[in-house]
Design an enzyme around this catalytic site. Structure first.
Site, PDB file in Angstrom:
ATOM      1  N   ILE A 194       0.576  -1.232   0.040  1.00 12.28           N
ATOM      2  CA  ILE A 194      -0.429  -0.380  -0.045  1.00 12.28           C
ATOM      3  C   ILE A 194       0.879   1.424   0.154  1.00 12.28           C
ATOM      4  O   ILE A 194       0.683   2.429  -0.566  1.00 12.28           O
ATOM      5  CB  ILE A 194      -0.810  -0.260   1.664  1.00 12.28           C
ATOM      6  CG1 ILE A 194      -2.065  -1.386   1.037  1.00 12.28           C
ATOM      7  CG2 ILE A 194      -1.701   1.322   1.251  1.00 12.28           C
ATOM      8  CD1 ILE A 194      -2.636  -1.270   2.409  1.00 12.28           C
TER       9      ILE A 194
ATOM     10  N   THR B  10       0.411   0.509   8.065  1.00 10.99           N
ATOM     11  CA  THR B  10       0.829  -0.951   8.268  1.00 10.99           C
ATOM     12  C   THR B  10      -1.154  -1.231   9.328  1.00 10.99           C
ATOM     13  O   THR B  10      -1.859  -0.450   9.044  1.00 10.99           O
ATOM     14  CB  THR B  10       1.497  -0.830   9.950  1.00 10.99           C
ATOM     15  OG1 THR B  10       0.993  -0.290  11.051  1.00 10.99           O
ATOM     16  CG2 THR B  10       2.305   0.087   9.496  1.00 10.99           C
TER      17      THR B  10
ATOM     18  N   LYS C  27      -6.683  -1.007  11.390  1.00 14.67           N
ATOM     19  CA  LYS C  27      -7.966  -0.686  11.576  1.00 14.67           C
ATOM     20  C   LYS C  27      -8.463  -0.937  13.211  1.00 14.67           C
ATOM     21  O   LYS C  27      -9.580  -0.640  14.252  1.00 14.67           O
ATOM     22  CB  LYS C  27      -9.248  -1.861  10.755  1.00 14.67           C
ATOM     23  CG  LYS C  27      -9.581  -1.756   9.394  1.00 14.67           C
ATOM     24  CD  LYS C  27     -10.299  -2.582   9.192  1.00 14.67           C
ATOM     25  CE  LYS C  27      -9.444  -4.120   8.510  1.00 14.67           C
ATOM     26  NZ  LYS C  27      -8.366  -3.643   6.986  1.00 14.67           N
TER      27      LYS C  27
ATOM     28  N   GLU D 155     -11.660   6.155   6.216  1.00 17.56           N
ATOM     29  CA  GLU D 155     -12.249   5.514   5.033  1.00 17.56           C
ATOM     30  C   GLU D 155     -12.402   4.412   4.664  1.00 17.56           C
ATOM     31  O   GLU D 155     -12.753   3.426   4.041  1.00 17.56           O
ATOM     32  CB  GLU D 155     -12.423   7.123   3.758  1.00 17.56           C
ATOM     33  CG  GLU D 155     -12.946   6.338   2.948  1.00 17.56           C
ATOM     34  CD  GLU D 155     -14.909   6.637   3.439  1.00 17.56           C
ATOM     35  OE1 GLU D 155     -15.251   5.450   3.264  1.00 17.56           O
ATOM     36  OE2 GLU D 155     -15.398   7.573   3.241  1.00 17.56           O
TER      37      GLU D 155
ATOM     38  N   LEU E 249     -13.699   2.673  -1.741  1.00 13.61           N
ATOM     39  CA  LEU E 249     -14.807   2.501  -1.587  1.00 13.61           C
ATOM     40  C   LEU E 249     -15.741   3.694  -0.727  1.00 13.61           C
ATOM     41  O   LEU E 249     -14.978   3.898   0.748  1.00 13.61           O
ATOM     42  CB  LEU E 249     -15.783   1.758  -1.652  1.00 13.61           C
ATOM     43  CG  LEU E 249     -15.740   0.546  -2.930  1.00 13.61           C
ATOM     44  CD1 LEU E 249     -16.574  -0.951  -1.928  1.00 13.61           C
ATOM     45  CD2 LEU E 249     -15.567   1.201  -3.786  1.00 13.61           C
TER      46      LEU E 249
ATOM     47  N   GLU F 134      -5.299  -9.761   4.474  1.00  8.49           N
ATOM     48  CA  GLU F 134      -3.970  -9.347   5.505  1.00  8.49           C
ATOM     49  C   GLU F 134      -3.088 -10.343   5.517  1.00  8.49           C
ATOM     50  O   GLU F 134      -2.973 -10.996   5.273  1.00  8.49           O
ATOM     51  CB  GLU F 134      -4.636  -9.263   7.329  1.00  8.49           C
ATOM     52  CG  GLU F 134      -6.367  -8.588   7.312  1.00  8.49           C
ATOM     53  CD  GLU F 134      -5.512  -6.554   7.510  1.00  8.49           C
ATOM     54  OE1 GLU F 134      -4.761  -6.621   8.680  1.00  8.49           O
ATOM     55  OE2 GLU F 134      -6.723  -6.760   7.084  1.00  8.49           O
TER      56      GLU F 134
ATOM     57  N   ASP G 208     -10.980  -9.755  10.161  1.00 10.94           N
ATOM     58  CA  ASP G 208     -11.318  -8.544   9.470  1.00 10.94           C
ATOM     59  C   ASP G 208     -12.894  -8.091   9.457  1.00 10.94           C
ATOM     60  O   ASP G 208     -13.133  -6.950   9.585  1.00 10.94           O
ATOM     61  CB  ASP G 208     -10.107  -8.367   8.326  1.00 10.94           C
ATOM     62  CG  ASP G 208      -9.811  -7.548   8.286  1.00 10.94           C
ATOM     63  OD1 ASP G 208      -9.476  -6.259   8.041  1.00 10.94           O
ATOM     64  OD2 ASP G 208     -10.363  -7.008   6.934  1.00 10.94           O
TER      65      ASP G 208
ATOM     66  N   LYS H 243     -14.659  -3.782  10.393  1.00 10.30           N
ATOM     67  CA  LYS H 243     -15.256  -3.468  10.028  1.00 10.30           C
ATOM     68  C   LYS H 243     -16.528  -3.167  10.062  1.00 10.30           C
ATOM     69  O   LYS H 243     -17.487  -1.927  10.193  1.00 10.30           O
ATOM     70  CB  LYS H 243     -15.010  -4.085   8.252  1.00 10.30           C
ATOM     71  CG  LYS H 243     -14.094  -4.428   7.370  1.00 10.30           C
ATOM     72  CD  LYS H 243     -13.549  -4.579   5.816  1.00 10.30           C
ATOM     73  CE  LYS H 243     -12.186  -4.703   5.986  1.00 10.30           C
ATOM     74  NZ  LYS H 243     -12.142  -5.143   4.347  1.00 10.30           N
TER      75      LYS H 243
ATOM     76  N   GLY I 172      -6.722  -4.700  -2.404  1.00  8.09           N
ATOM     77  CA  GLY I 172      -5.974  -4.632  -3.367  1.00  8.09           C
ATOM     78  C   GLY I 172      -5.232  -2.440  -2.524  1.00  8.09           C
ATOM     79  O   GLY I 172      -5.653  -2.142  -2.681  1.00  8.09           O
TER      80      GLY I 172
END
Length: 818
Positions: free
Chosen positions: A476, A556, A580, A607, A614, A668, A679, A683, A798
């Site tokens: 990323i 990270t 997160k 976000e 998204l 992850e 995960d 969210k 991604g």
């Protein structure tokens, strides 16, 4: 007549003197009538002070300093003059040096260097400089002669900072110039008392000499030649984007110099100001540049703020108490007592309540000032109607300056907004009724940050510089850096944002560059760095640099990094992160981070925690903020699981699909975080909290699709070994669903305050049936979107889309800061 003055930096070396000679030859060639004032060679005044101090202490090493002084001038003469002219000047130079040598020996014998003696000692610097340059000019064809200013500038006997007798000096100046038509090369800084004793004119004395000559001769212009391109909008050592002010008024120039601008000194302006003689500040090393023009004329269409200046070290003293209210003469007593003690006041501020008077002074005077004031108000303090004087140190004064501020509303608001958005607390404020300057007292640690923030706000409002510190340069992070590099020119042109990557860190190393790390070779820079990666050290360095418009990026999935969010936000630094952990940990901590961000006026954006790039969280917040009621949220929230179940087929084993998803960066680092539903739970918790629910992790019901052996595997590779053993189990689930024309989906649901995550087989009538690739789909059923729910769909995993989401948040933060 033009009066030119060249400072010590302009004549520090023979090579520089030759440049000055070339400048003066051009004036002479075009027929200008001019006279020139010279300072001592650069560093000579300090050298004379040092050798005098040594002599006064009985330290015979003063002789070495004297010999270096003598040799430096002899060497300059040899370089500048041909043999014949060198022979002419040598006797007088030697005589000067002999007088100085004897004078220093006298100081050595009596162990004392009085102000009167020091004035005489210091005069040798200017006398040698002007003498040598006068002969050099004459040799180069400029008809000139040496003028010792002691013959024309008369003062009192306040040695060290003598007061000028203007009438007498102007008369002598006019008489001398009438009788000497050649170009006069004048010693700066020095004069003589009515008894013929050498005096000095104090700080900025050579500029003062030039101003006195101009006033005495009714000159049309004074040119001060120095080593910068005029008066700058701010100190270039602290504000790298400072630029030259083309024109300014005397009043603006005096304000700038009062608040630390070194190019000019207020008393030097007074003779010119009284005669309305313009002053131009020019650069010896860039003579074609126009520089700064100072006069009595104000430009009504000019910028409201001309410059930003500062005094780096001040102490703020406050006298307060009920005994001040409505009592006449309090301010008079306060400031009279300070004046009698010889304490200079930099800034004064008093609220309309009359409860307190604050004033800024030099820190070295703080203790004496406190004692002076408390002595003056001893009775009131003992009677408990006035408090003991409060002293605050380690402060700075920042001032914005400009005559046009009085005509434009909102200037003060802009100042405080720029400071506030960068987390800079204002301790005291002062503004005169003339509105020529607005001054604020702030922490000394914030001085550079404040200067840059204000300079951007008032002078570079077209382009804002964002300073980015990034931890995590894997898939990323590296993708984000690539995206920033490609968009740099576009953002600067279209959005007026300039992004500088100041700090980078991975698990092994970290690197910093205050001017910005070049994105063409950031990997090489990071690999070559000697700094071992340390999360605490990285964040502390970011805080210590204290740059304006700072943004912290955490790419990270590291809980340790997330633990620092609180202190980062509390330091008025905005955060954007796909991590997160912080937002899905204990609700109290989530709430605390949001509160600190709001309190500090910074952005805490995440976000990309849900749906990668998204607009999931922003859409949800828009619905809530616009008054809609959230009835139900359903979603395929895991791009990795979406990819896995969309790719899983009769031809591909489940374990192979999972491994491929990890390689593509969809999962992850440990795919069990995705497959276990952990995960997705994070969210779903974040979405629930955005709706206002105080949801904790243990309140989310999860259907565990992994066998116990997969959970118990000690490493990621061991996990893959275990999952390969249960490929048949997952094939059975897939084929069973396929036999009913259904597909497997891991669906998260939030309804009536309850949260659950389950694997479902859905048919073609279900909106989740048509998902493909790593798509996420989030369905919002609300009071407004009831019969036809609002759907957000797109790639939910991604590196490219996640990086793009973070990139968008950087721009959002940048727009907030500007």
């Amino acid at each position: 007549m033009i009066v030119l003055k060249f400072g010590g930096s302009s004549v520090a070396k023979p090579e520089r003197i030759k440049k000055v000679v070339d400048i003066l030859k051009s004036y002479y060639r075009r027929g200008e009538k001019f006279t020139v004032v010279f300072s001592a060679f650069g560093g000579i005044t300090d050298s004379l002070i040092e050798m005098s101090r040594k002599a006064a202490k009985g330290d015979d090493s003063y002789i070495e300093a004297f010999e270096a002084f003598s040799q430096r001038h002899m060497d300059a003469a040899k370089i500048l003059l041909d043999k014949n002219n060198y022979k002419k000047v040598l006797p007088e130079l030697q005589e000067n040096h002999e007088v100085l040598k004897n004078l220093l020996y006298g100081i050595f014998l009596v162990r004392e260097a009085s102000l009167r003696t020091m004035d005489y000692v210091l005069s040798f610097g200017e006398r040698n400089s002007a003498f040598l340059i006068a002969h050099t000019l004459d040799q180069e064809g400029v008809s000139s002669s040496y003028l010792d200013a002691r013959t024309i500038i008369k003062t009192d006997q306040k040695f060290g900072s003598a007061k000028v007798n203007f009438d007498k000096s102007y008369e002598l100046i006019r008489n001398h110039y009438e009788q000497h038509p050649e170009v006069q090369i004048v010693t700066g800084f020095i004069g003589t008392s009515h008894k013929g004793l050498t005096t000095t004119l104090g700080r900025g004395g050579s500029d003062y000499t030039a101003s006195l000559l101009a006033a005495g001769l009714n000159a049309k212009l004074i040119e001060i030649w120095t080593d910068v391109d005029g008066v700058l909008t701010a100190d270039p050592r602290k504000v790298k984007k400072a630029f030259t002010i083309n024109t300014m008024t005397y009043a603006e120039a005096m304000e700038m110099s009062h608040f630390g601008a070194k190019v000019i000194y207020p008393p030097t302006l007074q003779p010119a100001l009284r005669k309305n003689i313009p002053i131009k500040i020019k650069n010896t090393f860039n003579p074609s540049f126009e520089g700064t023009h100072i006069s009595d004329k104000s430009d009504p269409d000019g910028a409201p703020v001309k410059g930003i200046s500062s005094i780096s070290k001040v102490a703020l003293l406050t006298l307060s108490g009920s005994g001040l209210f409505g009592v006449p003469g309090i301010a008079g007593r306060l400031f009279s007592s300070l004046a009698q003690a010889g304490i200079n006041i930099i800034l004064i501020t008093q609220g309309s309540s009359e409860h307190a008077i604050s004033f800024a002074i030099q820190p070295k005077e703080a203790k004496r000032a406190k004692k002076t004031v408390e002595t003056e108000f001893e009775y009131e303090i003992q009677s408990n109607i006035i408090e003991p004087v409060k002293v605050e140190e380690d402060l700075s004064v920042i001032a914005i300056i400009g005559e046009n501020m009085r005509w434009q509303p909102g200037i003060a608001g802009r100042l405080f907004q720029a400071l506030g958005k960068n987390g800079i607390n204002t301790i005291a404020i002062a503004q005169g009724s003339s509105e020529l300057n607005v001054s604020v007292v702030i922490s000394k640690d914030d001085e550079s940050k404040a200067l840059n923030a204000l300079h951007e706000s008032f002078f570079l409002s077209d382009t804002k510089e964002l300073h980015i510190f990034m931890i995590g340069v894997g898939l990323i992070g590296s993708t984000l850096l690539s995206q920033i590099q490609k968009q740099t020119a576009y953002l600067k042109e279209r959005s007026k944002l300039e992004l500088k990557i100041v700090g980078l860190a991975n698990s092994k190393k970290m690197v910093f560059d205050e001017n910005g790390i070049q994105l063409t070779n950031w990997k090489e820079k990071l690999d070559a760095s000697d700094e071992v990666s340390d999360i605490s050290g990285f964040i502390q360095k970011m805080k210590n640099l204290n740059l304006s418009n700072t943004i912290f990026i955490d790419n990270t999935a590291n809980a340790t990094v997330a633990n620092y969010y609180e202190s980062i936000l509390d330091s008025s630094i905005s955060i954007s992160t796909p991590n997160k952990i912080a937002t899905s940990s204990a609700y109290l901590q989530y709430q605390r981070l949001k509160s600190i961000a709001a309190k500090r006026g910074v952005q805490f954006l995440y976000e990309t925690n849900v749906g990668a790039g998204l607009p999931v969280i922003s859409t949800l917040n828009d619905l809530i903020n616009s008054g809609d009621q959230i009835l139900k949220i359903e979603g395929v929230l895991s791009g990795s699981l979406s990819y896995i179940f969309n790719t899983f087929s009769a031809d591909t084993k489940f374990s192979a699909v999972v491994r491929k998803a990890k390689e593509l960066g969809y999962t992850e680092p440990d795919p069990r975080d995705d497959l276990s539903g952990m995960d997705i739970r994070r969210k779903l918790i974040i979405l629930a909290r955005e709706t206002g629910l105080t949801l904790e992790a243990e309140q989310v019901e999860i259907e565990d699709i992994l066998p116990a052996a997969c959970h118990e595997a000690k490493t990621v590779e061991a996990f893959f070994t275990e999952i390969e053993r249960v490929d048949s189990h997952f094939e059975m689930l897939r084929s069973s669903a396929a036999s009913e024309n259904k597909v497997l989906r891991m669906i998260a649901k939030l309804e009536n305050g309850k949260a659950s995550i389950n694997m479902h087989a859905v048919d073609s009538s279900h909106p989740f049936y048509s998902l493909n690739g790593s798509d996420n789909m989030i369905v919002f059923t609300t009071a407004r979107y009831n019969e036809r729910p609002l759907v957000v769909r797109g790639p939910g995993a991604g590196a490219a889309v996640t990086a793009a989401g973070v990139f968008a948040e950087i721009i959002t933060i940048g727009n907030h800061l500007v």
